[in-house]
Design a protein around this motif. Sequence first.
Motif, short mmCIF file in Angstrom:
data_model
loop_
_atom_site.label_atom_id
_atom_site.label_comp_id
_atom_site.label_asym_id
_atom_site.label_seq_id
_atom_site.Cartn_x
_atom_site.Cartn_y
_atom_site.Cartn_z
N GLY A 120 9.31 -16.49 -32.02
CA GLY A 120 8.00 -15.85 -31.92
C GLY A 120 7.82 -15.11 -30.61
N ILE A 121 8.27 -15.72 -29.52
CA ILE A 121 8.20 -15.07 -28.21
C ILE A 121 9.02 -13.78 -28.22
N ARG A 138 9.89 -11.88 -30.74
CA ARG A 138 9.27 -10.83 -31.56
C ARG A 138 8.13 -10.16 -30.79
N GLU A 139 7.40 -10.97 -30.05
CA GLU A 139 6.28 -10.43 -29.26
C GLU A 139 6.77 -9.56 -28.12
N LYS A 140 7.86 -9.99 -27.46
CA LYS A 140 8.38 -9.26 -26.30
C LYS A 140 9.30 -8.10 -26.69
N GLY A 141 9.83 -8.14 -27.91
CA GLY A 141 10.73 -7.09 -28.36
C GLY A 141 12.15 -7.25 -27.88
N TYR A 156 8.75 -14.94 -19.17
CA TYR A 156 9.19 -14.63 -20.53
C TYR A 156 8.87 -15.77 -21.50
N SER A 174 11.13 -11.64 -41.57
CA SER A 174 9.78 -11.72 -40.99
C SER A 174 9.63 -12.91 -40.07
N GLY A 217 9.11 -15.54 -37.23
CA GLY A 217 8.39 -15.42 -35.97
C GLY A 217 7.10 -14.64 -36.10
#
Length: 299
Positions: free
Chosen positions: A176-177, A179-182, A255, A297, A299
């Motif tokens: 999940g982290i 996906r959020e950070k790219g 991060y 999909s 995260g």
Amino acid sequence: MRVFVTGATGFIGSALVKELIAAGHQVTGVYRSEEKAPALAAAGAEVYRGSIDDPDGLKDGAARSDGVVHLAFNHDFSQFMANCETDRRVISALGSVLAGSDRPLIVTSGTAIAKVPPGELAKEDAPRVPSSDFPRAASEEAAADAAAAHGVNVSVVRLPQVHDPERQGLISPWIGIAREKGVFAYVGDGHNRWPAAHILDVARLYRLAVERAESGAIYNAVAEEGVAARDIAEAIGRRLKLPVKSVAAEEAPAYFGWLAHLAARDMPASSEQTRKKLGWRPTGPTLIADLERLPLSAG
């Protein structure tokens, strides 16, 4: 046996309910949310409304059982210490109604509880860290208190990263982290290792533990002793098409957030003693194999 299972609608609990029923046991499963009760009943369990926020409300179901498996835990890590103290109270409540009997209470902990020198495998007979150092140790402290004060037949299952293609323990919030950070990051050279086991193997271990009912036993539910963080990151990066990079230790908190204190930790663990005691032989897919089948999909 009639087995009372807390967390029966959760990730491991759902698999355990099916495992126990398939082996001929009767299950009373605890549910908190009404929408989860039908699936629990459909699996063949007797449903029992309860919550770890009301430990006394669990006592009746535990008292009517031949054994208890305690899996429920609040995984909101923003209040981790409070959740661990809640678990202490729940274990105390469950133990109080099993006092003076041989009925087993199986408590859940983690392999990171073991106190071992850096780089060494965490074995079942390793001493545990105190809860003042790692709050999750409260569960094992409560188990020891129940045994000492009330003679409860209590044993402990220490979990690694439990996985299937949908969920992978602490790796799921790591995804999940990312996906959020790219970007999917690991710390340093990424050689630090996390132990792992497939969900169906873990469910089978819990069944064997409650059937064996060995007071004072500690079991490590470990199929793979340690999977390197870099290998985990690269497998997920390939699957989700995310760039993978190393971050320095001082960059980790920015991060990883709450996960930073574990992200760089090397915590390999052995299950050699567990396998000998229970005749447990994990056969499920490896962690990397499941990560390579992650839903896009995730995260």
